[in-house]
Design an enzyme around this catalytic site. Structure first.
Site, PDB file in Angstrom:
ATOM      1  N   VAL A 198       0.852  -1.181   0.000  1.00  0.00           N
ATOM      2  CA  VAL A 198       0.000   0.000   0.000  1.00  0.00           C
ATOM      3  C   VAL A 198       0.892   1.238   0.000  1.00  0.00           C
ATOM      4  O   VAL A 198       1.776   1.380   0.836  1.00  0.00           O
ATOM      5  CB  VAL A 198      -0.936   0.023   1.226  1.00  0.00           C
ATOM      6  CG1 VAL A 198      -1.686   1.344   1.311  1.00  0.00           C
ATOM      7  CG2 VAL A 198      -1.918  -1.130   1.162  1.00  0.00           C
ATOM      8  N   ALA A 214       4.383   4.114   3.116  1.00  0.00           N
ATOM      9  CA  ALA A 214       3.939   2.854   2.496  1.00  0.00           C
ATOM     10  C   ALA A 214       4.021   1.729   3.519  1.00  0.00           C
ATOM     11  O   ALA A 214       4.619   1.891   4.589  1.00  0.00           O
ATOM     12  CB  ALA A 214       4.804   2.519   1.290  1.00  0.00           C
ATOM     13  N   LYS A 215       3.427   0.624   3.229  1.00  0.00           N
ATOM     14  CA  LYS A 215       3.545  -0.577   4.059  1.00  0.00           C
ATOM     15  C   LYS A 215       3.085  -1.766   3.225  1.00  0.00           C
ATOM     16  O   LYS A 215       2.325  -1.603   2.267  1.00  0.00           O
ATOM     17  CB  LYS A 215       2.657  -0.455   5.298  1.00  0.00           C
ATOM     18  CG  LYS A 215       3.133  -1.264   6.482  1.00  0.00           C
ATOM     19  CD  LYS A 215       4.329  -0.612   7.139  1.00  0.00           C
ATOM     20  CE  LYS A 215       4.690  -1.285   8.448  1.00  0.00           C
ATOM     21  NZ  LYS A 215       5.717  -0.518   9.178  1.00  0.00           N
ATOM     22  N   GLY A 216       3.518  -2.944   3.604  1.00  0.00           N
ATOM     23  CA  GLY A 216       3.080  -4.106   2.845  1.00  0.00           C
ATOM     24  C   GLY A 216       3.574  -5.384   3.469  1.00  0.00           C
ATOM     25  O   GLY A 216       4.046  -5.397   4.606  1.00  0.00           O
ATOM     26  N   ASP A 266      10.426  -5.424   8.819  1.00  0.00           N
ATOM     27  CA  ASP A 266       9.297  -5.246   9.732  1.00  0.00           C
ATOM     28  C   ASP A 266       9.095  -6.591  10.447  1.00  0.00           C
ATOM     29  O   ASP A 266      10.058  -7.355  10.578  1.00  0.00           O
ATOM     30  CB  ASP A 266       8.062  -4.832   8.910  1.00  0.00           C
ATOM     31  CG  ASP A 266       7.011  -4.109   9.728  1.00  0.00           C
ATOM     32  OD1 ASP A 266       6.881  -2.893   9.585  1.00  0.00           O
ATOM     33  OD2 ASP A 266       6.291  -4.763  10.505  1.00  0.00           O
TER      34      ASP A 266
END
Lengths: 430, 67
Positions: free
Chosen positions: A69, A114-116, A155
């Site tokens: 995202v 962002a992150k995913g 992460d």
């Protein structure tokens, strides 16, 4: 196999997303954010869902679902972690991506948010399978990530090794002449593969620096001040390490196993040495006694550092807190009701978005070194981190005083105003 | 282990006895979370010569280098 999903008008607000939206709305209301810019910031720019096949060790093929995202890139390339966990989904990634946008904006970095990740339980896969899954995910994302577009980082359940696989795979898709110019496609790499010195301690050092800046502002001498730390992981340990060097005294620690205290103080290094040899547990440390976990936050101390997880300081324990400073090393350790109680009591809170931003600033330094073909020594990294964090702290303090707002609200105001300024100056295409 | 929906606790080794929280329904980050790759044998970094680029001389952690 890349699909773009449309954002639902009725976005489900839950947990992290709810918190992030509430804090955003609060700050946006205070500054009277341009309604058109509010519309932009309330939604994500891009949401990628990729389904990709990977051959398992037994020869069978399994299909995995990965997400990325990209919330906003008004200030620079998207930046945020990749996690491997069964709970990874679009909603979770959206909240965390938005959070990254505010964090990088407040820190004054040229990044967006962002992150995913991949929806899987890594304990079900061998290391070789995880490598193939990572490489195939990187290939599936293709040019939707890149050193000047979207820069992933470690992460939950991903680490420097994972980043090295992503880097290697991404570089392999480029022509030979381009390969070495893509080292900064990920951060959090092993030192030998372009990682930065000091990245391990950047978050904890940042927590310490914020406490130091606060103490300088309040004219408080940190020597002999008592502090308690929740979480003795990377953040809690390094924050305690630097506070101890400044003369402060650690009087209690709480980790997943239990809580220990010694009101006369205990050695941070000796405790770390003990915990390392004791499967990570602080329980049983000879120079402290075990205490009830419910008494931890009520202990007599000057500084409280919740650096483990969210919602730890609540309406239930906030009235009992004796510290006059809370330094949020974790994300969201103080809930809304507790914050009201603490602020009424005159307790200062160094908010998470400011206090634990040393990590992403450390990532920025790694990216800069790769981008510019430089290698910085540890002392250089630490000095630059101190300068950058000092600028952030000063901005939050000034805004807090000027707006007569608490530091958390001030931090969000700065983050959102910076984004608003970018949109106002650039306008909206076409 | 319980299926803590929307929480990283669902795969954390500490979850059955965690002293930090009893509400494990919505945890998205935690410094005490045990990284899966840290629970068993430490993986060795595998770094190709190409990836090392200009940092070739700085492999201080002695990662095995694969060509």
């Amino acid at each position: 196999m890349t699909t773009l999903t449309k954002t639902s008008k009725k976005t489900r607000k839950q947990g992290m997303l709810d918190n992030v939206m509430r804090q955003f709305d609060n700050a946006a209301d205070i500054i009277g954010l341009n309604p058109n810019i509010r519309k932009i910031l309330e939604v994500t720019n891009n949401e990628f869902v990729v389904h990709f096949p990977v051959r398992m060790d037994n020869g069978e093929v399994e299909i995995f679902t990965g997400y990325r995202v990209q919330h906003n890139n008004a200030l620079g390339p998207y930046k945020g972690g990749l996690r491997y966990h069964p709970t990874v989904d679009i909603d979770a990634a959206k909240a965390l991506a938005m959070w990254m946008t505010w964090k990088t904006s407040l820190a004054g970095l040229p990044y967006g948010g962002a992150k995913g990740g991949i929806q899987l339980d890594p304990s079900n896969y061998s290391l070789a399978e995880l490598e193939r899954i990572t490489r195939r995910f990187t290939y599936a994302l293709g040019d939707n990530i890149g050193p000047e577009l979207d820069i992933p980082a470690p992460d939950v359940n991903t680490n420097p090794q994972t980043m090295a696989w992503i880097l290697d795979t991404y570089m392999s898709t480029k022509s030979p002449s381009e390969r070495s110019t893509n080292m900064h496609v990920v951060t959090g790499k092993p030192i030998g593969a372009g990682g930065s010195e000091g990245r391990d301690r950047a978050t904890g050092y940042g927590v310490f620096l914020n406490i130091k800046f606060w103490a300088e502002h309040k004219k408080v001498d940190l020597k002999d001040k008592k502090f308690i730390v929740q979480g003795f992981g990377n953040v809690g340990y390094w924050a305690a390490h630097f506070l101890e060097k400044e003369g402060a005294v650690m009087t209690a620690v709480q980790d997943a196993y239990g809580s220990i205290a010694n009101e006369d103080g205990m050695s941070v290094e000796e405790l770390m040495e003990y915990a390392t040899a004791n499967k990570g547990s602080v329980l049983g440390f000879a120079d402290a006694v075990p205490i009830d976990k419910n008494d931890f936050f009520a202990l007599n101390c000057d500084i409280c550092i919740p650096s483990a997880l969210g919602n730890q300081i609540t309406a239930k324990n906030a009235p009992k807190i004796k510290a006059y400073l809370i330094a949020e090393g974790a994300n969201g350790p103080t809930d809304v009701e507790a914050e009201e109680i603490l602020l009424k009591k005159g307790i200062d809170i160094l908010p998470d978005i400011l206090c634990n931003s040393g990590g992403v600033i450390g990532s920025y330094f790694e990216w800069l070194q790769n981008r510019n073909g430089e290698i910085w020594q540890l002392d250089e990294v630490m000095a630059k981190l101190e300068k950058k964090m000092g600028e952030s702290f000063k901005r939050v303090l000034e805004t807090s005083q000027r707006r007569k707002a608490d530091m958390r609200t001030a931090a969000f105001i700065i983050a959102i105003e910076r984004l608003e300024e970018a949109y106002v100056q650039r306008g909206i295409f076409p | 282990m319980k299926d803590y929906r929307r929480s990283i606790c669902s795969t954390c080794r500490h979850a059955p006895y965690c002293s930090l929280t009893t509400d494990m329904s919505n945890i998205s980050s935690c410094s005490e979370y045990v990284h899966h790759l840290d629970t068993g044998e430490e993986p060795t970094y595998m770094v190709s010569i190409e990836m090392m680029g200009n940092n070739r001389q700085r492999n201080k952690r002695k990662e095995p280098v694969l060509n």
